[in-house]
Scaffold this active site. Structure first.
Site, PDB file in Angstrom:
ATOM      1  N   CYS A  61       0.659  -1.285  -0.072  1.00  0.00           N
ATOM      2  CA  CYS A  61       0.020   0.141   0.014  1.00  0.00           C
ATOM      3  C   CYS A  61       0.978   1.224  -0.082  1.00  0.00           C
ATOM      4  O   CYS A  61       0.188   2.461  -0.282  1.00  0.00           O
ATOM      5  CB  CYS A  61      -1.068   0.081   1.343  1.00  0.00           C
ATOM      6  SG  CYS A  61      -2.351  -1.327   0.869  1.00  0.00           S
ATOM      7  N   ASN A  79     -10.035  -0.089  -0.611  1.00  0.00           N
ATOM      8  CA  ASN A  79      -8.598   0.066  -0.625  1.00  0.00           C
ATOM      9  C   ASN A  79      -7.851  -0.392  -1.980  1.00  0.00           C
ATOM     10  O   ASN A  79      -8.193  -1.703  -2.298  1.00  0.00           O
ATOM     11  CB  ASN A  79      -8.108  -0.648   0.545  1.00  0.00           C
ATOM     12  CG  ASN A  79      -6.625  -0.591   0.740  1.00  0.00           C
ATOM     13  OD1 ASN A  79      -5.842  -0.176  -0.166  1.00  0.00           O
ATOM     14  ND2 ASN A  79      -6.141  -1.163   1.841  1.00  0.00           N
ATOM     15  N   HIS A 113      -3.229   7.236   3.117  1.00  0.00           N
ATOM     16  CA  HIS A 113      -3.628   6.019   2.478  1.00  0.00           C
ATOM     17  C   HIS A 113      -5.249   5.583   2.681  1.00  0.00           C
ATOM     18  O   HIS A 113      -5.362   5.822   3.851  1.00  0.00           O
ATOM     19  CB  HIS A 113      -2.713   4.874   2.608  1.00  0.00           C
ATOM     20  CG  HIS A 113      -3.293   3.462   2.248  1.00  0.00           C
ATOM     21  ND1 HIS A 113      -3.470   3.247   0.970  1.00  0.00           N
ATOM     22  CD2 HIS A 113      -3.418   2.487   3.048  1.00  0.00           C
ATOM     23  CE1 HIS A 113      -3.727   1.850   0.870  1.00  0.00           C
ATOM     24  NE2 HIS A 113      -3.901   1.422   2.268  1.00  0.00           N
TER      25      HIS A 113
HETATM   26  O1  UT7 Z   1      -3.756  -1.030   3.378  1.00  0.00           O
HETATM   27  C1  UT7 Z   1      -3.108  -1.647   4.383  1.00  0.00           C
HETATM   28  C2  UT7 Z   1      -3.679  -3.065   4.544  1.00  0.00           C
HETATM   29  N1  UT7 Z   1      -5.085  -3.255   5.213  1.00  0.00           N
HETATM   30  C3  UT7 Z   1      -5.263  -2.463   6.330  1.00  0.00           C
HETATM   31  O2  UT7 Z   1      -4.904  -1.184   6.783  1.00  0.00           O
HETATM   32  C4  UT7 Z   1      -6.500  -2.876   6.949  1.00  0.00           C
HETATM   33  C5  UT7 Z   1      -6.341  -2.819   8.483  1.00  0.00           C
HETATM   34  N2  UT7 Z   1      -7.485  -3.523   9.158  1.00  0.00           N
HETATM   35  C6  UT7 Z   1      -8.973  -3.330   9.082  1.00  0.00           C
HETATM   36  O3  UT7 Z   1      -9.148  -2.201   8.410  1.00  0.00           O
HETATM   37  C7  UT7 Z   1      -9.679  -3.940  10.196  1.00  0.00           C
HETATM   38  O4  UT7 Z   1      -8.970  -4.713  11.146  1.00  0.00           O
HETATM   39  C8  UT7 Z   1     -10.602  -4.672   9.315  1.00  0.00           C
HETATM   40  C9  UT7 Z   1     -11.771  -4.234   8.507  1.00  0.00           C
HETATM   41  C10 UT7 Z   1      -9.834  -5.845   8.321  1.00  0.00           C
HETATM   42  C11 UT7 Z   1     -11.417  -5.576  10.482  1.00  0.00           C
HETATM   43  O5  UT7 Z   1     -12.335  -4.860  11.185  1.00  0.00           O
HETATM   44  P1  UT7 Z   1     -11.810  -5.041  12.858  1.00  0.00           P
HETATM   45  O6  UT7 Z   1     -12.736  -3.837  13.414  1.00  0.00           O
HETATM   46  O7  UT7 Z   1     -10.396  -4.883  13.140  1.00  0.00           O
HETATM   47  O8  UT7 Z   1     -12.632  -6.272  13.142  1.00  0.00           O
HETATM   48  P2  UT7 Z   1     -12.217  -7.418  13.793  1.00  0.00           P
HETATM   49  O9  UT7 Z   1     -11.324  -8.240  12.935  1.00  0.00           O
HETATM   50  O10 UT7 Z   1     -11.624  -7.161  15.142  1.00  0.00           O
HETATM   51  O11 UT7 Z   1     -13.343  -8.309  14.279  1.00  0.00           O
HETATM   52  C12 UT7 Z   1     -14.404  -7.872  14.998  1.00  0.00           C
HETATM   53  C13 UT7 Z   1     -15.749  -8.695  14.763  1.00  0.00           C
HETATM   54  C14 UT7 Z   1     -15.406 -10.422  14.656  1.00  0.00           C
HETATM   55  O12 UT7 Z   1     -16.366 -10.964  15.235  1.00  0.00           O
HETATM   56  P3  UT7 Z   1     -16.293 -11.332  16.913  1.00  0.00           P
HETATM   57  O13 UT7 Z   1     -14.893 -12.354  17.021  1.00  0.00           O
HETATM   58  O14 UT7 Z   1     -16.230 -10.008  17.690  1.00  0.00           O
HETATM   59  O15 UT7 Z   1     -17.748 -12.045  16.906  1.00  0.00           O
HETATM   60  C15 UT7 Z   1     -15.242 -10.766  13.408  1.00  0.00           C
HETATM   61  O16 UT7 Z   1     -15.169 -12.233  13.157  1.00  0.00           O
HETATM   62  O17 UT7 Z   1     -16.154  -8.665  13.484  1.00  0.00           O
HETATM   63  C16 UT7 Z   1     -16.290  -9.959  12.533  1.00  0.00           C
HETATM   64  N3  UT7 Z   1     -15.947  -9.660  11.315  1.00  0.00           N
HETATM   65  C17 UT7 Z   1     -16.731  -9.457  10.263  1.00  0.00           C
HETATM   66  N4  UT7 Z   1     -18.434  -9.292  10.615  1.00  0.00           N
HETATM   67  C18 UT7 Z   1     -18.890  -9.002   9.456  1.00  0.00           C
HETATM   68  C19 UT7 Z   1     -14.665  -9.713  10.732  1.00  0.00           C
HETATM   69  N5  UT7 Z   1     -14.954  -9.302   9.329  1.00  0.00           N
HETATM   70  C20 UT7 Z   1     -16.309  -9.322   9.173  1.00  0.00           C
HETATM   71  C21 UT7 Z   1     -17.056  -8.841   8.030  1.00  0.00           C
HETATM   72  N6  UT7 Z   1     -18.364  -8.809   8.252  1.00  0.00           N
HETATM   73  N7  UT7 Z   1     -16.419  -8.597   6.865  1.00  0.00           N
END
Ligand code: UT7
Length: 327
Positions: free
Chosen positions: A113, A283, A253
């Site tokens: 990125c 992204n 970004h």
């Molecule tokens: O460009 C550089 C590359 N990437 C980034 O910069 C991405 C950086 N990370 C992120 O943007 C975020 O971490 C994500 C968008 C990928 C995930 O968001 P988050 O708020 O960190 O979610 P999480 O992984 O902590 O998950 C929270 C909950 C989990 O459920 P439980 O365990 O709390 O019941 C996940 O299973 O949300 C669930 N979850 C989803 N639910 C619905 C994870 N992905 C999804 C989804 N839809 N797509």
């Protein structure tokens, strides 16, 4: 001698993948995606015969037209991408061939990125050397080619796109003034595509189809993205005796609106001074920064102080401070 941006352009493919479309593909919903990432839709290059270079070519052709540049005048093309058309040869040379740039050389920059930011810094040094007069800097990624549309942790975030800027010499106050670049290879396991390199060759032993997709540990990447971008923007301003009041635009970004908001907050920027396009494109990896510049070009004024910042797989990060060169 400085390098100044004299034109910007961008391209996203016409097909759109909305949050509602994704609801039918993985266990997710529009409300979750919008509130957790700020993304409403992303553009996808559906034509299987088209690659990253084809999007880049659309952007570069527009750039040449906007800057009245004949392809024969281009000296150097540097392309940030993690989705090159092929492992080799590099995409920059393919772009040069497709636009008919016969007098130039080029290469790709693999910084995920941060690909465009690293490429911009590279291109600027070629101009600053005094040896090259017209340098095209591209950020382009066909992320859909490495996304597992069964993995809700990645497929909701990424989209396809390309952007480009022209760099030319400047002996005035306008142009790229300073930068802080960073990297930490110990972060390599948190955001990566496992297979296709020399460690796990495409058809090597134990290589599974999933290893050909991008994967990430979202929470870890999120934490480091906020920390590193905030730190380097703040340090770059301090180094140049600036505060956020002196900066007209912060161009971060576009990975997650919560990352953008946190970086703006830590570095002291009101959100009105921050370029945000994530709702439209998601992204697009190396394309996010030039697409921001393209979409906000009408609001940029000659003399505006601009800071671009990025964070990506590697880990890679950095910030570039420039004085915008045209109205
Ligand atoms: O460009 C550089 C590359 N990437 C980034 O910069 C991405 C950086 N990370 C992120 O943007 C975020 O971490 C994500 C968008 C990928 C995930 O968001 P988050 O708020 O960190 O979610 P999480 O992984 O902590 O998950 C929270 C909950 C989990 O459920 P439980 O365990 O709390 O019941 C996940 O299973 O949300 C669930 N979850 C989803 N639910 C619905 C994870 N992905 C999804 C989804 N839809 N797509």
């Amino acid at each position: 001698m400085k390098a100044m941006i004299t034109g910007v352009s961008g391209y996203v493919p016409p097909d759109v993948l909305t949050n509602h479309d994704l609801e039918k593909m993985v266990d997710t919903n529009d409300e979750w995606i919008l509130s957790r990432t700020g993304i409403k839709k992303r553009h996808i290059l559906k034509d299987p015969t088209k690659a990253t270079s084809d999007m880049a070519v659309e952007a570069v052709k527009e750039l040449l037209a906007k800057t009245n540049t004949d392809p024969s005048e281009v000296d150097f093309i540097v392309c940030g991408t993690v989705t090159p058309d092929r492992t080799f040869p590099d995409t920059a040379n393919t772009i040069a061939d497709k636009i008919g740039a016969k007098n130039c050389f080029g290469f790709d920059v693999n910084a995920a990125c941060s690909g465009f930011l690293y490429a911009l810094q590279t291109g600027a040094m070629y101009v600053e050397s005094g040896k090259y007069k017209k340098v095209v800097v591209v950020g382009a990624d066909k992320m859909s080619s490495i996304i597992n549309y069964k993995d809700r942790a990645t497929c909701i975030i990424f989209g396809d796109g390309a952007g480009a800027v022209m760099l030319e010499p400047s002996d005035s106050e306008y142009g790229i003034i300073d930068e802080l670049m960073g990297g930490d290879g110990s972060g390599r396991e948190f955001l990566l595509k496992q297979a296709g390199g020399s460690l796990f060759p495409s058809n090597g032993p134990g290589v599974t189809p999933e290893m050909h997709y991008a994967e990430q540990e979202g929470r870890t990447v999120f934490k480091f993205a906020v920390k590193r971008m905030s730190e380097c923007v703040t340090a770059l301003m301090k180094k140049n005796n600036l505060t956020a009041d002196d900066i007209t635009w912060l161009v971060p970004h576009q990975a997650n609106i919560r990352i953008i908001n946190a970086v703006a907050d830590h570095a002291g920027f009101p959100i009105e001074k921050v370029m945000v396009t994530i709702q439209e494109y998601g992204n697009t990896t190396a394309a996010t920064l030039p697409l921001c510049l393209r979409d906000y070009e009408g609001k940029l004024k000659k003399g505006d102080n601009v800071i671009l910042t990025s964070f990506g797989g590697g880990f890679t990060w950095g910030a570039i401070y420039l004085k915008w060169a045209y109205d």
